[in-house]
Scaffold this motif. Sequence first.
Motif, short mmCIF file in Angstrom:
data_model
loop_
_atom_site.label_atom_id
_atom_site.label_comp_id
_atom_site.label_asym_id
_atom_site.label_seq_id
_atom_site.Cartn_x
_atom_site.Cartn_y
_atom_site.Cartn_z
N GLU A 25 0.84 -1.20 0.00
CA GLU A 25 0.00 0.00 0.00
C GLU A 25 0.87 1.26 0.00
OE1 GLU A 25 -3.67 2.09 2.44
OE2 GLU A 25 -3.20 -0.02 2.82
N ALA A 26 1.98 1.22 0.75
CA ALA A 26 2.90 2.36 0.77
C ALA A 26 3.50 2.58 -0.62
CB ALA A 26 4.01 2.12 1.80
N ARG A 27 3.80 1.51 -1.31
CA ARG A 27 4.32 1.62 -2.68
C ARG A 27 3.27 2.27 -3.60
NH1 ARG A 27 5.47 -3.77 -4.54
NH2 ARG A 27 3.33 -3.75 -5.30
N GLU A 28 2.02 1.86 -3.46
CA GLU A 28 0.94 2.44 -4.27
C GLU A 28 0.79 3.94 -4.01
OE1 GLU A 28 -2.53 0.17 -3.34
OE2 GLU A 28 -1.71 -1.67 -4.22
N HIS A 29 1.08 4.37 -2.77
CA HIS A 29 0.96 5.78 -2.40
C HIS A 29 2.25 6.55 -2.60
CE1 HIS A 29 -3.14 5.85 -0.85
NE2 HIS A 29 -2.92 4.64 -0.39
N GLY A 30 3.30 5.87 -3.06
CA GLY A 30 4.57 6.54 -3.34
C GLY A 30 5.30 7.03 -2.12
N ILE A 31 5.20 6.32 -1.02
CA ILE A 31 5.88 6.71 0.22
C ILE A 31 7.36 6.37 0.11
CG2 ILE A 31 6.04 6.28 2.70
CD1 ILE A 31 2.99 5.91 2.67
N LYS A 32 8.19 7.37 0.27
CA LYS A 32 9.65 7.20 0.15
C LYS A 32 10.22 6.55 1.41
CE LYS A 32 10.15 9.85 -3.63
NZ LYS A 32 9.94 9.17 -4.85
N GLY A 33 11.26 5.76 1.24
CA GLY A 33 11.94 5.12 2.37
C GLY A 33 11.20 3.94 2.94
N ARG A 34 10.20 3.44 2.25
CA ARG A 34 9.35 2.38 2.79
C ARG A 34 10.11 1.07 3.03
NH1 ARG A 34 7.85 3.49 -2.39
NH2 ARG A 34 8.37 1.86 -3.89
N SER A 35 11.15 0.79 2.23
CA SER A 35 11.85 -0.48 2.38
C SER A 35 12.59 -0.58 3.71
CB SER A 35 12.82 -0.70 1.23
OG SER A 35 13.83 0.29 1.24
N ARG A 36 12.91 0.55 4.31
CA ARG A 36 13.63 0.55 5.59
C ARG A 36 12.68 0.70 6.78
NH1 ARG A 36 16.27 3.92 2.22
NH2 ARG A 36 15.49 5.76 3.28
#
Length: 113
Positions: A86-97
């Motif tokens: 969902e964070a990827r769909e919303h373009g949230i930066k730094g989500r992988s960490r």
Amino acid sequence: MATTTNWNAKRRRQYEHIKDSLRERGKSNDLAEEIAARTVNKERARHDESRTASRSSTEDISSGRRGGLRSHRGEGGRTRAQLYNEAREHGIKGRSRMTKEQLARALAQRTGR
């Protein structure tokens, strides 16, 4: 009611059972239908009964197992993988960490939930 046109008899029974169980636990009819439909669709994806399937549907632990793991603690919410998608769909930066909690917080800020 959820769209069940592509479901076989087993999946329709599963849907009704889940929905009825949620209603008995005090969930609204709309929420019970949504959760039941999502659960059945995830199981269909895990068993190659659907045309498309998300990575979290096929690689995450089964919904029945996850429910069993969380049953003694109440509702556990979405998994980290679901929050990450969902964070990827919303373009949230730094989500992988981010941790599960950080992802949930970032999504809440972004979506207002």
